[in-house]
Design an enzyme around this catalytic site. Structure first.
Site, mmCIF file in Angstrom:
data_model
loop_
_atom_site.group_PDB
_atom_site.id
_atom_site.type_symbol
_atom_site.label_atom_id
_atom_site.label_comp_id
_atom_site.label_asym_id
_atom_site.label_seq_id
_atom_site.Cartn_x
_atom_site.Cartn_y
_atom_site.Cartn_z
ATOM 1 N N LYS A 1 0.861 -1.182 0.000
ATOM 2 C CA LYS A 1 0.000 0.000 0.000
ATOM 3 C C LYS A 1 0.897 1.232 0.000
ATOM 4 O O LYS A 1 1.702 1.430 0.915
ATOM 5 C CB LYS A 1 -0.900 -0.007 1.240
ATOM 6 C CG LYS A 1 -1.765 1.242 1.344
ATOM 7 C CD LYS A 1 -2.758 1.166 2.485
ATOM 8 C CE LYS A 1 -3.540 2.443 2.608
ATOM 9 N NZ LYS A 1 -4.515 2.398 3.699
ATOM 10 N N LYS B 1 -2.115 -1.518 -3.877
ATOM 11 C CA LYS B 1 -3.016 -0.374 -3.814
ATOM 12 C C LYS B 1 -2.220 0.924 -3.851
ATOM 13 O O LYS B 1 -1.234 0.999 -3.121
ATOM 14 C CB LYS B 1 -3.810 -0.472 -2.508
ATOM 15 C CG LYS B 1 -4.669 0.722 -2.198
ATOM 16 C CD LYS B 1 -5.275 0.598 -0.834
ATOM 17 C CE LYS B 1 -5.973 1.898 -0.501
ATOM 18 N NZ LYS B 1 -6.392 1.954 0.870
HETATM 19 C C1 PBG Z 1 -7.185 3.203 5.626
HETATM 20 C C2 PBG Z 1 -7.613 3.132 4.213
HETATM 21 C C3 PBG Z 1 -7.520 4.135 3.259
HETATM 22 C C4 PBG Z 1 -8.065 3.625 2.092
HETATM 23 C C5 PBG Z 1 -8.474 2.326 2.363
HETATM 24 N N1 PBG Z 1 -8.168 2.033 3.676
HETATM 25 C C6 PBG Z 1 -7.075 5.536 3.379
HETATM 26 C C7 PBG Z 1 -5.703 5.903 3.663
HETATM 27 O O1 PBG Z 1 -4.769 5.097 3.759
HETATM 28 O O2 PBG Z 1 -5.536 7.108 3.839
HETATM 29 C C8 PBG Z 1 -8.169 4.371 0.803
HETATM 30 C C9 PBG Z 1 -9.165 3.867 -0.151
HETATM 31 C C10 PBG Z 1 -9.514 4.810 -1.221
HETATM 32 O O3 PBG Z 1 -8.877 5.856 -1.441
HETATM 33 O O4 PBG Z 1 -10.490 4.497 -1.919
HETATM 34 N N2 PBG Z 1 -8.201 2.779 6.492
#
Ligand code: PBG
Length: 323
Positions: free
Chosen positions: A195, A248
């Site tokens: 991520k 991601k």
């Molecule tokens: C954290 C989380 C995020 C997303 C999914 N889980 C946000 C982040 O890391 O700031 C982002 C998903 C998206 O942008 O659609 N709980």
């Protein structure tokens, strides 16, 4: 000379011929629909930066999930927007928290729908970080028991899959041990393994009011310049017991998806995140692109790169277009 013997255009002459030789096919069985759940009743509040998506109260969430399920969406992933936030993100692991309540109700109403729990603290902490803050730093090891507790309360509430998105080191192992110790050895973990610290999460943070109040997430999420490191992240998550791995965002990281696909023989997910969705929506709104073509082309590309599972804000709409 290969030309004129070789003419690749021969197989592009009709839609039927193109279909016959197409290498990548989309199917609704690989789609996951992200949804935001909030307290209250009869709430369906549009998210400004994510047009077409809403904050749903549990009663309305059930209706939305039923309509998605009826169209063939097999799975949803839930993000919670709690009433109150605090330093320790206690709403995340409250057995009666917003996501836990939603899961209980959903599993009763739609037992066949796969319900995935996003495990993270950021939607629940007053400072907006994904972990516990100590002396201005995100404390990795102090966060692990809270993530494990979050996963356990979600599994107790009926979650079919647990998806940690926090990027703390060691969290998959901590969650696996906690689940196993409490009778949930059968609940799989979908790890947000690679991520990235991405600008593409902007609309999500508005939706969940979860932008960090100080600093950024670069001390725990991955640097966008790194590819080899993604393989290390994934390998560690698999060692710790991850069943499914994830990359991601999706479209800006297709190379990482392909590399992960070629390196690991496990199911691979990709998350087409909020900013990827909103860019398409904004350009389509301005009349600059053909919305439907972009949806199909981006999802096809993510699948061609190697993703088995695609989490996308287009899941419900796509389900109606696909078989
Ligand atoms: C954290 C989380 C995020 C997303 C999914 N889980 C946000 C982040 O890391 O700031 C982002 C998903 C998206 O942008 O659609 N709980």
């Amino acid at each position: 000379m290969s030309f004129p013997i070789q003419r690749l255009r021969r197989l592009r002459r009709s839609e039927a011929l193109r279909g016959l030789v197409r290498e990548t096919h989309l199917s609704r069985s690989s789609l996951v629909y992200p949804l935001f759940v909030c307290p209250g009743t009869q709430v369906k509040e549009e998210i400004h930066s994510l047009p077409g998506h809403y904050r749903w109260s549990v009663d309305r969430l059930v209706e939305e999930c039923r309509s998605a399920f009826d169209r063939g969406v097999p799975a949803v992933i839930l993000f919670g927007i709690p009433d109150t936030k605090d330093e320790m993100g206690s709403g995340a692991y409250d057995p009666d928290g917003i996501v836990q309540r939603a899961m209980r109700t959903l599993k009763r109403a739609l037992p066949e729908l796969i319900v995935i729990g996003d495990v993270c603290l950021d939607e629940y902490t007053s400072h907006g970080h994904c972990g516990v803050v100590k002396d201005g730093q995100i404390d990795n090891d102090a966060t692990l028991p809270l993530l494990a507790k979050t996963a356990l309360t979600q599994a107790d509430a009926g979650a079919d899959l647990i998806a940690p998105s926090d990027m703390m080191d060691g969290r998959v192992g901590a969650i696996r041990r906690e689940l196993d110790a409490h009778g949930h050895a059968q609940v799989p973990i979908l790890a947000y393994s690679a991520k990235y610290a991405s600008g593409f999460y902007g609309p999500f943070r508005e939706a969940a009011h979860s932008a960090p109040k100080f600093g950024d997430r670069k001390s725990y999420q991955m640097d966008p310049g790194n590819q080899r490191e993604a393989l290390r992240e994934i390998a560690l998550d698999l060692e710790e017991g991850a069943d499914i791995i994830m990359v991601k965002p999706a479209l800006p990281y297709l190379d990482v998806i392909t590399l992960a696909r070629r390196t690991f023989d496990v199911p691979l997910a990709a998350f087409q995140v909020s900013g990827e969705y909103s860019l398409i929506e904004a350009a389509a709104h301005l009349g600059w692109v053909d919305r439907k073509r972009l949806i199909l082309e981006t999802i096809t590309s993510i699948r061609r790169a190697g993703a088995d599972i695609i989490i996308t804000y287009y899941a419900k709409e796509l389900s109606s277009l696909l078989s």
